[in-house]
Design a protein around this motif. Sequence first.
Motif, PDB file in Angstrom:
ATOM      1  N   ASP A  12       5.804 -23.803  30.977  1.00 24.32           N
ATOM      2  CA  ASP A  12       4.773 -24.804  30.611  1.00 24.32           C
ATOM      3  C   ASP A  12       3.349 -24.249  30.969  1.00 24.32           C
ATOM      4  O   ASP A  12       2.464 -24.385  30.100  1.00 24.32           O
ATOM      5  CB  ASP A  12       5.066 -26.174  31.257  1.00 24.32           C
ATOM      6  CG  ASP A  12       6.299 -26.948  30.723  1.00 24.32           C
ATOM      7  OD1 ASP A  12       6.752 -26.640  29.560  1.00 24.32           O
ATOM      8  OD2 ASP A  12       6.935 -27.668  31.515  1.00 24.32           O
TER       9      ASP A  12
ATOM     10  N   LEU B 274       0.521 -23.729  28.365  1.00 24.84           N
ATOM     11  CA  LEU B 274      -0.957 -24.274  28.345  1.00 24.84           C
ATOM     12  C   LEU B 274      -2.079 -23.343  28.568  1.00 24.84           C
ATOM     13  O   LEU B 274      -2.944 -23.285  27.946  1.00 24.84           O
ATOM     14  CB  LEU B 274      -1.128 -24.975  29.830  1.00 24.84           C
ATOM     15  CG  LEU B 274      -2.393 -25.811  30.217  1.00 24.84           C
ATOM     16  CD1 LEU B 274      -2.717 -26.786  29.042  1.00 24.84           C
ATOM     17  CD2 LEU B 274      -2.055 -26.583  31.474  1.00 24.84           C
TER      18      LEU B 274
ATOM     19  N   ARG C  74      -8.581 -31.951  22.859  1.00 25.54           N
ATOM     20  CA  ARG C  74      -7.324 -32.584  23.253  1.00 25.54           C
ATOM     21  C   ARG C  74      -6.075 -32.577  22.010  1.00 25.54           C
ATOM     22  O   ARG C  74      -5.119 -32.127  22.475  1.00 25.54           O
ATOM     23  CB  ARG C  74      -7.608 -33.893  23.627  1.00 25.54           C
ATOM     24  CG  ARG C  74      -8.072 -33.817  25.151  1.00 25.54           C
ATOM     25  CD  ARG C  74      -8.149 -35.305  25.844  1.00 25.54           C
ATOM     26  NE  ARG C  74      -8.687 -36.410  24.924  1.00 25.54           N
ATOM     27  CZ  ARG C  74      -9.456 -37.289  25.266  1.00 25.54           C
ATOM     28  NH1 ARG C  74      -9.933 -37.074  26.570  1.00 25.54           N
ATOM     29  NH2 ARG C  74     -10.220 -37.990  24.438  1.00 25.54           N
ATOM     30  N   ALA C  75      -6.685 -32.729  20.837  1.00 20.08           N
ATOM     31  CA  ALA C  75      -5.681 -32.607  19.865  1.00 20.08           C
ATOM     32  C   ALA C  75      -5.278 -31.176  19.658  1.00 20.08           C
ATOM     33  O   ALA C  75      -4.138 -31.111  19.310  1.00 20.08           O
ATOM     34  CB  ALA C  75      -6.510 -33.283  18.375  1.00 20.08           C
ATOM     35  N   GLN C  76      -6.290 -30.110  19.738  1.00 23.42           N
ATOM     36  CA  GLN C  76      -5.735 -28.967  19.484  1.00 23.42           C
ATOM     37  C   GLN C  76      -4.848 -28.551  20.547  1.00 23.42           C
ATOM     38  O   GLN C  76      -3.832 -27.842  20.296  1.00 23.42           O
ATOM     39  CB  GLN C  76      -7.127 -28.038  19.390  1.00 23.42           C
ATOM     40  CG  GLN C  76      -6.850 -26.520  19.154  1.00 23.42           C
ATOM     41  CD  GLN C  76      -8.039 -25.708  19.142  1.00 23.42           C
ATOM     42  OE1 GLN C  76      -9.463 -26.495  19.157  1.00 23.42           O
ATOM     43  NE2 GLN C  76      -7.822 -24.488  19.161  1.00 23.42           N
ATOM     44  N   LEU C  77      -5.125 -28.718  21.666  1.00 20.44           N
ATOM     45  CA  LEU C  77      -4.463 -28.501  22.889  1.00 20.44           C
ATOM     46  C   LEU C  77      -2.989 -29.404  22.565  1.00 20.44           C
ATOM     47  O   LEU C  77      -1.766 -28.564  22.856  1.00 20.44           O
ATOM     48  CB  LEU C  77      -4.924 -28.946  24.295  1.00 20.44           C
ATOM     49  CG  LEU C  77      -5.983 -28.475  24.669  1.00 20.44           C
ATOM     50  CD1 LEU C  77      -6.692 -28.734  26.051  1.00 20.44           C
ATOM     51  CD2 LEU C  77      -5.595 -26.722  25.276  1.00 20.44           C
ATOM     52  N   ARG C  78      -2.808 -30.515  22.259  1.00 20.53           N
ATOM     53  CA  ARG C  78      -1.713 -31.188  22.166  1.00 20.53           C
ATOM     54  C   ARG C  78      -0.801 -30.608  20.940  1.00 20.53           C
ATOM     55  O   ARG C  78       0.182 -30.408  21.104  1.00 20.53           O
ATOM     56  CB  ARG C  78      -1.804 -32.566  21.513  1.00 20.53           C
ATOM     57  CG  ARG C  78      -0.664 -33.549  21.440  1.00 20.53           C
ATOM     58  CD  ARG C  78      -1.165 -34.812  21.267  1.00 20.53           C
ATOM     59  NE  ARG C  78      -2.162 -35.617  22.114  1.00 20.53           N
ATOM     60  CZ  ARG C  78      -3.399 -35.654  21.723  1.00 20.53           C
ATOM     61  NH1 ARG C  78      -3.725 -35.651  20.321  1.00 20.53           N
ATOM     62  NH2 ARG C  78      -4.509 -36.410  22.531  1.00 20.53           N
ATOM     63  N   ALA C  79      -1.619 -30.133  19.729  1.00 17.32           N
ATOM     64  CA  ALA C  79      -0.849 -29.453  18.731  1.00 17.32           C
ATOM     65  C   ALA C  79      -0.176 -28.276  19.035  1.00 17.32           C
ATOM     66  O   ALA C  79       0.835 -27.727  18.887  1.00 17.32           O
ATOM     67  CB  ALA C  79      -1.754 -29.155  17.600  1.00 17.32           C
TER      68      ALA C  79
ATOM     69  N   HIS D 176     -12.203 -35.041  22.204  1.00 24.46           N
ATOM     70  CA  HIS D 176     -11.021 -35.637  21.292  1.00 24.46           C
ATOM     71  C   HIS D 176     -10.548 -34.213  20.593  1.00 24.46           C
ATOM     72  O   HIS D 176      -9.192 -34.202  20.635  1.00 24.46           O
ATOM     73  CB  HIS D 176     -11.542 -36.544  20.520  1.00 24.46           C
ATOM     74  CG  HIS D 176     -10.633 -37.071  19.789  1.00 24.46           C
ATOM     75  ND1 HIS D 176      -9.613 -38.018  20.047  1.00 24.46           N
ATOM     76  CD2 HIS D 176     -10.347 -37.017  18.239  1.00 24.46           C
ATOM     77  CE1 HIS D 176      -9.037 -38.195  18.892  1.00 24.46           C
ATOM     78  NE2 HIS D 176      -9.264 -37.480  17.834  1.00 24.46           N
TER      79      HIS D 176
ATOM     80  N   LEU E 293       0.568 -27.265  22.200  1.00 24.90           N
ATOM     81  CA  LEU E 293       1.743 -27.576  23.015  1.00 24.90           C
ATOM     82  C   LEU E 293       2.936 -28.048  22.439  1.00 24.90           C
ATOM     83  O   LEU E 293       4.061 -27.593  23.015  1.00 24.90           O
ATOM     84  CB  LEU E 293       1.201 -28.442  24.413  1.00 24.90           C
ATOM     85  CG  LEU E 293       0.158 -27.636  25.154  1.00 24.90           C
ATOM     86  CD1 LEU E 293      -0.335 -28.687  26.153  1.00 24.90           C
ATOM     87  CD2 LEU E 293       0.846 -26.333  25.973  1.00 24.90           C
ATOM     88  N   LEU E 294       2.711 -28.886  21.615  1.00 20.35           N
ATOM     89  CA  LEU E 294       3.791 -29.188  20.847  1.00 20.35           C
ATOM     90  C   LEU E 294       4.739 -28.424  19.681  1.00 20.35           C
ATOM     91  O   LEU E 294       5.598 -28.820  19.318  1.00 20.35           O
ATOM     92  CB  LEU E 294       3.712 -30.684  20.454  1.00 20.35           C
ATOM     93  CG  LEU E 294       3.382 -31.798  21.194  1.00 20.35           C
ATOM     94  CD1 LEU E 294       2.807 -33.135  20.651  1.00 20.35           C
ATOM     95  CD2 LEU E 294       4.401 -32.208  22.325  1.00 20.35           C
ATOM     96  N   GLU E 295       3.881 -27.517  19.336  1.00 27.48           N
ATOM     97  CA  GLU E 295       4.231 -26.582  18.402  1.00 27.48           C
ATOM     98  C   GLU E 295       5.536 -25.993  18.909  1.00 27.48           C
ATOM     99  O   GLU E 295       5.649 -25.261  19.821  1.00 27.48           O
ATOM    100  CB  GLU E 295       3.175 -25.343  18.017  1.00 27.48           C
ATOM    101  CG  GLU E 295       3.330 -24.363  17.139  1.00 27.48           C
ATOM    102  CD  GLU E 295       2.233 -23.408  16.866  1.00 27.48           C
ATOM    103  OE1 GLU E 295       2.251 -22.445  17.550  1.00 27.48           O
ATOM    104  OE2 GLU E 295       1.202 -23.945  16.463  1.00 27.48           O
TER     105      GLU E 295
END
Length: 176
Positions: A108, A112, A159-164, A156, A166-168
Amino acid sequence: MNRKTPFEEHLFRDAVFREMFASNFSRVVRYVEGQTSNRAVAEDIAAEVFRVAWQKLDPEEPFGLPWLIRTAIHKTRDYQRREYRGARVMATLSLLTAVSGTGVSNLDRLALHEAMSKLSENDLQIVRLTYWDGLTAGEVALVLRMKEGAIWTRLHRARAQLRAALLEPVKAGSHE
């Protein structure tokens, strides 16, 4: 007295700049590439050098190669400092995550680290100032001399880029 019109002055300045660019661009790129070992970065830095040259150009006394190389030295150092700071932020992030006792796995942490390395320098700085340094959006705006609304928007998006990222899903056998 043969005075030039503003249009003639503009044409003369443009011609002087074009000659300076044609004579020196490849040499500036070659110098910077020797410092960075990266052709694309060298071309970007050389373009920045010539942007500064255009802004400061006096067509009666155009800049020579020594001035352009000196400016390239400064721009290359700026680039190297940004790269160093980015690497330092990533190292600090890894250290903070490792000692935080949050039970975050090494995989993880690596994910990150990879996701954050894809952020732009400005977005990374906004994320760092917000989450690691604990500044409010208003304080970040003051530090970066931006509007608070712009900070919220950039945060915003980051965070969306990080979320995408990390969930990829990880593709088996892929080595990027």
